[in-house]
Design an enzyme around this catalytic site. Structure first.
Site, PDB file in Angstrom:
ATOM      1  N   ASP A  30       0.843  -1.198   0.000  1.00 28.68           N
ATOM      2  CA  ASP A  30       0.000   0.000   0.000  1.00 28.68           C
ATOM      3  C   ASP A  30       0.880   1.251   0.000  1.00 28.68           C
ATOM      4  OD1 ASP A  30      -2.048   1.790   0.195  1.00 28.68           O
ATOM      5  OD2 ASP A  30      -2.988   0.865   1.945  1.00 28.68           O
ATOM      6  N   ASP A  31       0.853   1.986  -1.098  1.00 29.33           N
ATOM      7  CA  ASP A  31       1.610   3.242  -1.212  1.00 29.33           C
ATOM      8  C   ASP A  31       3.122   3.032  -1.280  1.00 29.33           C
ATOM      9  OD1 ASP A  31      -0.948   4.225  -0.857  1.00 29.33           O
ATOM     10  OD2 ASP A  31      -0.477   5.510   0.849  1.00 29.33           O
ATOM     11  N   CYS A  70      -6.176   4.090  -3.243  1.00 24.02           N
ATOM     12  CA  CYS A  70      -6.424   2.708  -2.799  1.00 24.02           C
ATOM     13  C   CYS A  70      -7.660   2.031  -3.401  1.00 24.02           C
ATOM     14  CB  CYS A  70      -6.552   2.673  -1.286  1.00 24.02           C
ATOM     15  SG  CYS A  70      -5.030   3.096  -0.431  1.00 24.02           S
ATOM     16  N   ARG A  74      -7.636  -1.120  -6.107  1.00 20.94           N
ATOM     17  CA  ARG A  74      -7.941  -2.495  -5.673  1.00 20.94           C
ATOM     18  C   ARG A  74      -9.104  -3.078  -6.480  1.00 20.94           C
ATOM     19  NH1 ARG A  74      -5.242  -2.833  -0.459  1.00 20.94           N
ATOM     20  NH2 ARG A  74      -3.887  -1.038  -0.695  1.00 20.94           N
ATOM     21  N   LYS A 127      -5.404  -5.649   3.817  1.00 20.89           N
ATOM     22  CA  LYS A 127      -6.362  -4.543   3.694  1.00 20.89           C
ATOM     23  C   LYS A 127      -7.259  -4.740   2.466  1.00 20.89           C
ATOM     24  CE  LYS A 127      -6.149   0.268   2.208  1.00 20.89           C
ATOM     25  NZ  LYS A 127      -5.355   1.499   2.204  1.00 20.89           N
ATOM     26  N   HIS A 129     -10.588  -2.730   1.561  1.00 19.63           N
ATOM     27  CA  HIS A 129     -10.930  -1.385   1.078  1.00 19.63           C
ATOM     28  C   HIS A 129     -11.818  -1.364  -0.165  1.00 19.63           C
ATOM     29  CE1 HIS A 129      -9.390   3.049   1.415  1.00 19.63           C
ATOM     30  NE2 HIS A 129     -10.654   2.880   1.751  1.00 19.63           N
ATOM     31  N   SER A 152      -8.511   1.700   5.280  1.00 16.29           N
ATOM     32  CA  SER A 152      -7.136   2.137   5.525  1.00 16.29           C
ATOM     33  C   SER A 152      -6.808   2.232   7.010  1.00 16.29           C
ATOM     34  CB  SER A 152      -6.884   3.493   4.863  1.00 16.29           C
ATOM     35  OG  SER A 152      -6.912   3.336   3.469  1.00 16.29           O
ATOM     36  N   HIS A 226       1.465   2.327   4.018  1.00 16.87           N
ATOM     37  CA  HIS A 226       0.528   3.458   4.122  1.00 16.87           C
ATOM     38  C   HIS A 226       0.691   4.053   5.527  1.00 16.87           C
ATOM     39  CE1 HIS A 226      -3.354   5.510   4.440  1.00 16.87           C
ATOM     40  NE2 HIS A 226      -3.631   5.245   3.177  1.00 16.87           N
ATOM     41  N   ASP A 278      -0.280  -0.777  -4.759  1.00 12.42           N
ATOM     42  CA  ASP A 278      -1.582  -0.303  -5.242  1.00 12.42           C
ATOM     43  C   ASP A 278      -1.505   1.070  -5.912  1.00 12.42           C
ATOM     44  OD1 ASP A 278      -1.155   1.183  -2.880  1.00 12.42           O
ATOM     45  OD2 ASP A 278      -3.291   1.263  -2.402  1.00 12.42           O
ATOM     46  N   ASN A 279      -0.485   1.845  -5.537  1.00 15.36           N
ATOM     47  CA  ASN A 279      -0.303   3.181  -6.136  1.00 15.36           C
ATOM     48  C   ASN A 279       1.052   3.699  -5.681  1.00 15.36           C
ATOM     49  OD1 ASN A 279      -2.760   3.770  -3.807  1.00 15.36           O
ATOM     50  ND2 ASN A 279      -0.797   4.772  -3.496  1.00 15.36           N
ATOM     51  N   LYS A 299       1.411   9.337  -5.355  1.00 15.34           N
ATOM     52  CA  LYS A 299       0.026   8.944  -5.091  1.00 15.34           C
ATOM     53  C   LYS A 299      -0.961  10.069  -5.382  1.00 15.34           C
ATOM     54  CE  LYS A 299      -2.902   7.523  -1.196  1.00 15.34           C
ATOM     55  NZ  LYS A 299      -2.913   6.872   0.122  1.00 15.34           N
TER      56      LYS A 299
END
Ligand code: MG
Length: 457
Positions: A30-31, A70, A74, A127, A129, A152, A226, A278-279, A299
């Site tokens: 994540d991130d 996010c 996803r 996660k 989301h 998150s 994240h 994810d980003n 992001k």
């Protein structure tokens, strides 16, 4: 009812073939920034396990996500479709929040549902989301097992915890009342985030063992890095990059543990593992956020740093070792690719944005992908065709002051020569601009956007 529907659209399994079917693991950070791994050029973050994964597999330098935040990213991964097609994006509320009432519609077909219909054991550890109400949870979207947080790790902030960014500088799990779910039950609240990377991995390993001879699909969407950042006592305070480095090194160690488990269990020659994000990095958080390396921005933006992610593909004996591939792929391509490898038909009753990129992964042919669509919320901001990328609109980073700009003519970058998007060459290449404009128009006319799930409260 839903099972019948799945059978009707072509997911019937072929009994007796399961022994030949490969296993799949998707590790989805994540991130995580494009420049945050040793094997992607970070000078001080130590990632020996991921460097080894790269050495035994292929590094993909042009892999994109379906969105730069996010929830839509996803949704894109899980369904092989741009979020604009299933209501999982919005320009007003860019992700789902604890007060959201929407989520991934039941009519969508996830990777887990497609594979489950073919006899796969399916587990999600991390996660989600994509909706936290029971009807949207992983258990309702094809996963046999779920252990993780539903949104998150910076949501559900507790009143009275340190204000603003202060809470991120010295984070404590109790500042965020985030639930940890097992199946559909809350088993811990607030989730102890210091041990969460290890616990997701433990759950994935246990699940792989429990699958026995059945083929499995493991989706491991880490909630780190994240913000707020948490590392366990084994990793905290070790990295010269600070807490962010500790967090990445913990993800590295746990990914190494997972791969070692596959080797020891004799499953490494029949398991495809994808490691990605994810980003891009959340740059507004300074030292708490990652780095996009040579890519521009991070992001929330439609610059490369927001949507091009560091990606590794590993399958000893099938995916070439020690290779770097610049083939253009996206996370949406995983659904049709995994379906093809499993001998399952991908959904045919709806537009899919993903394409089968197995030849690109195996090094036996090019990626069939010609275009990349860069959405911010529900609007197409930029489009890539071959090496050319046109920005029709740009907007500043997530969490930073908005600087929304329309570009006419669009900004044009040659991503082969200028991956950092520094030199606008629109004036030199009017025919390329015209072509990309026409492709954007054609794309927009082919999209029927349903109402946004992210705006339902
Ligand atoms: Mg993210």
């Amino acid at each position: 009812m839903r099972w019948l529907l799945l059978c009707c659209i072509g997911f019937a399994s072929a009994p007796g073939q399961s022994a030949d079917r490969p296993n799949f693991v998707i590790v989805f950070c994540d991130d995580l920034g494009y420049g945050d791994l040793g094997c992607f050029g970070h000078p001080t973050i130590r990632t020996p396990s991921l460097d080894r994964m790269a050495h035994e597999g292929t590094r993909l330098t042009q892999c994109y996500t379906g969105a730069s935040v996010c929830t839509p990213s996803r949704a894109a991964l899980m369904t092989g479709r741009l979020p604009i097609r299933n209501g999982m994006c919005s320009s007003k509320r860019r992700v789902l929040f604890p007060n959201s009432k929407g989520g991934l519609p039941a009519s969508e077909v996830t990777i887990a549902e497609a594979l489950k219909g073919a006899g796969y054991a399916t587990g999600c550890f991390g996660k989600w989301h994509l909706g936290h109400l029971p009807r949207f949870l992983p258990t309702r979207h094809g996963f046999d097992r779920y252990f993780g947080i539903p949104y998150s790790n910076d949501m559900d902030r507790v009143a009275g915890s340190p204000k603003g960014r202060q809470s991120f500088n010295a984070p404590r799990s109790k500042y965020w009342n985030v639930p940890l779910l097992q199946g559909e039950e809350v088993v811990e609240r607030p989730a102890d985030q210091t041990t969460i990377t290890r616990r997701y991995t433990d759950a994935a390993i246990k699940f792989i063992d429990a699958a026995g001879d059945r083929p499995f699909f493991v989706y491991l969407p880490h909630s780190m890095p994240h913000v707020p950042l948490f590392a366990s006592s084994d990793h905290a305070g070790r990295s010269p990059r600070g807490l962010y480095g500790d967090v990445i090194e913990e993800i590295d160690a746990n990914t190494g543990r997972l791969l070692e488990h596959l080797r020891k269990a004799g499953k490494s020659d029949n398991t495809l593992v994808i490691f990605t994000s994810d980003n891009g990095p959340w740059l507004a958080y300074g030292a708490q956020g990652g780095s996009a390396g040579l890519l521009r921005a991070g992001k929330g933006t439609t610059f490369e740093g927001g949507m091009r992610v560091c990606t590794l593909a590993w399958w000893p004996g099938r995916i070439p070792a020690a290779k770097t591939s610049a083939e253009v792929i996206t996370t949406m391509d995983l659904l049709p690719t995994l379906c093809a490898l499993a001998g399952v038909k991908a959904p045919r009753d709806r537009p899919l944005d993903g394409v089968n990129v197995s030849a690109a992964l195996f090094g036996t042919g090019p990626s069939p992908r010609q275009q990349v669509h860069y959405y911010r919320g529900s609007e197409l901001f930029a489009l890539r065709h071959q090496q050319w990328k046109a920005h029709f609109q740009t907007w500043g980073a997530y969490g930073a002051p908005p600087k929304h700009t329309h570009h006419d003519p669009p900004l044009l970058y040659d991503l082969n020569a200028d991956p950092s998007e520094q030199r606008d060459v629109a004036k030199k290449h009017p025919q390329v601009v015209a072509r990309l404009r026409a492709l954007a128009k054609e794309h927009r006319s082919g999209v029927n956007a349903p109402p946004s799930q992210l705006e339902i409260r």
